[in-house]
Design a protein around this motif. Structure first.
Motif, PDB file in Angstrom:
ATOM      1  N   UNK A 117      -0.957   7.401 -12.947  1.00  0.00           N
ATOM      2  CA  UNK A 117      -0.522   8.634 -12.293  1.00  0.00           C
ATOM      3  C   UNK A 117      -1.139   8.780 -10.907  1.00  0.00           C
ATOM      4  N   UNK A 118      -2.419   8.504 -10.796  1.00  0.00           N
ATOM      5  CA  UNK A 118      -3.094   8.619  -9.492  1.00  0.00           C
ATOM      6  C   UNK A 118      -2.471   7.658  -8.484  1.00  0.00           C
ATOM      7  N   UNK A 119      -2.240   6.429  -8.894  1.00  0.00           N
ATOM      8  CA  UNK A 119      -1.695   5.419  -7.983  1.00  0.00           C
ATOM      9  C   UNK A 119      -0.291   5.792  -7.504  1.00  0.00           C
ATOM     10  N   UNK A 120       0.567   6.180  -8.436  1.00  0.00           N
ATOM     11  CA  UNK A 120       1.942   6.500  -8.043  1.00  0.00           C
ATOM     12  C   UNK A 120       2.001   7.781  -7.212  1.00  0.00           C
ATOM     13  N   UNK A 121       1.173   8.768  -7.561  1.00  0.00           N
ATOM     14  CA  UNK A 121       1.173  10.012  -6.779  1.00  0.00           C
ATOM     15  C   UNK A 121       0.697   9.756  -5.350  1.00  0.00           C
ATOM     16  N   UNK A 122      -0.385   9.010  -5.228  1.00  0.00           N
ATOM     17  CA  UNK A 122      -0.920   8.750  -3.890  1.00  0.00           C
ATOM     18  C   UNK A 122       0.051   7.889  -3.075  1.00  0.00           C
ATOM     19  N   UNK A 123       0.649   6.902  -3.728  1.00  0.00           N
ATOM     20  CA  UNK A 123       1.630   6.066  -3.033  1.00  0.00           C
ATOM     21  C   UNK A 123       2.821   6.904  -2.560  1.00  0.00           C
ATOM     22  N   UNK A 124       3.283   7.789  -3.428  1.00  0.00           N
ATOM     23  CA  UNK A 124       4.399   8.654  -3.046  1.00  0.00           C
ATOM     24  C   UNK A 124       4.071   9.528  -1.856  1.00  0.00           C
TER      25      UNK A 124
END
Length: 235
Positions: A117-124
């Motif tokens: 979740x952290x990775x995808x949110x930050x990437x987004x």
């Protein structure tokens, strides 16, 4: 009239049950309300608590990392480390602290959800076009307004993608939690492994698969409803 032991009458088993077929629909239906439905509800509750809590924590971490770039590396390192620990090993580490409890299970499930979740949110957030941010800034929006009115809406596809992967993974990991607590579909599967009767094992496993597919489908639908511009862009 002679007294004697009372022998319960369970009735005659069906041919399917007597022959221990792979899956007996009649036995599954008879035990739906007393066995499968309660376990399914427990499985959903454990999954929802973990995903929602993990999302809230990951969201705060991603926003902080987006605003304060230095925070991204340590947050990614810690969440990545937790993600690589095998579930049973993490349960063993937590049990001496929080016991054989729902708390132990939820701590482990939340820990696993953080990295994805952290990775995808930050990437987004980082992939939001700079032109859109500059335009919002030119319109006089504050940094907070830009986050909630521009960056978060535009990062919704990445957010939904992360939620889909995390939810499906959590549904599967909850099954392993049966080694810690007697709850969820994993508990039925674990008990069925000690029995030669197959229907409980097959029925609980099938329900876990259906639950994962249903949750994924609902998130896909929610993503399409929340991001209509993405569909028009693909068309």
């Amino acid at each position: 009239m002679m007294g004697g032991p009372v022998i319960p009458d369970y009735g005659d088993p069906s041919t399917c049950v007597a022959n221990d077929a792979t899956f007996c629909a009649d036995w599954f239906a008879d035990h739906w309300s007393s066995l499968f439905w309660p376990a399914l509800v427990q499985h959903i509750e454990l999954t929802l608590i973990a995903v929602v809590t993990g999302f809230v924590i990951s969201f705060l971490m991603a926003v902080l990392a987006h605003f304060q770039g230095w925070f991204a590396a340590p947050a990614s390192a810690v969440s990545s480390f937790l993600y690589t620990v095998p579930p049973l090993a993490l349960f063993q580490l937590l049990v001496p602290v929080s016991g054989f409890s729902v708390l132990t299970v939820e701590i482990a499930l939340i820990a696993y959800s953080l990295y994805l979740l952290f990775t995808t949110l930050l990437t987004g957030l980082r992939e939001v076009p700079e032109d859109a941010v500059r335009a919002a800034r030119g319109m006089g929006l504050t940094r907070r307004q830009i986050l909630f009115k521009v960056e978060l809406p535009l990062s919704l596809p990445a957010l939904v993608s992360g939620l889909r992967v995390t939810t499906v993974m959590t549904v599967g990991t909850v099954a392993i939690a049966a080694y810690v607590i007697d709850a969820g579909l994993g508990s039925l599967i674990l008990k069925a492994l000690q029995s030669p009767f197959n229907t409980q094992f097959v029925g609980a496993g099938a329900l876990a698969v259906v639950l994962a597919l249903t949750a994924d489908g609902l998130l896909v639908l929610a993503g399409r409803l929340l991001t209509p511009w993405a569909r028009s862009r693909r068309a």
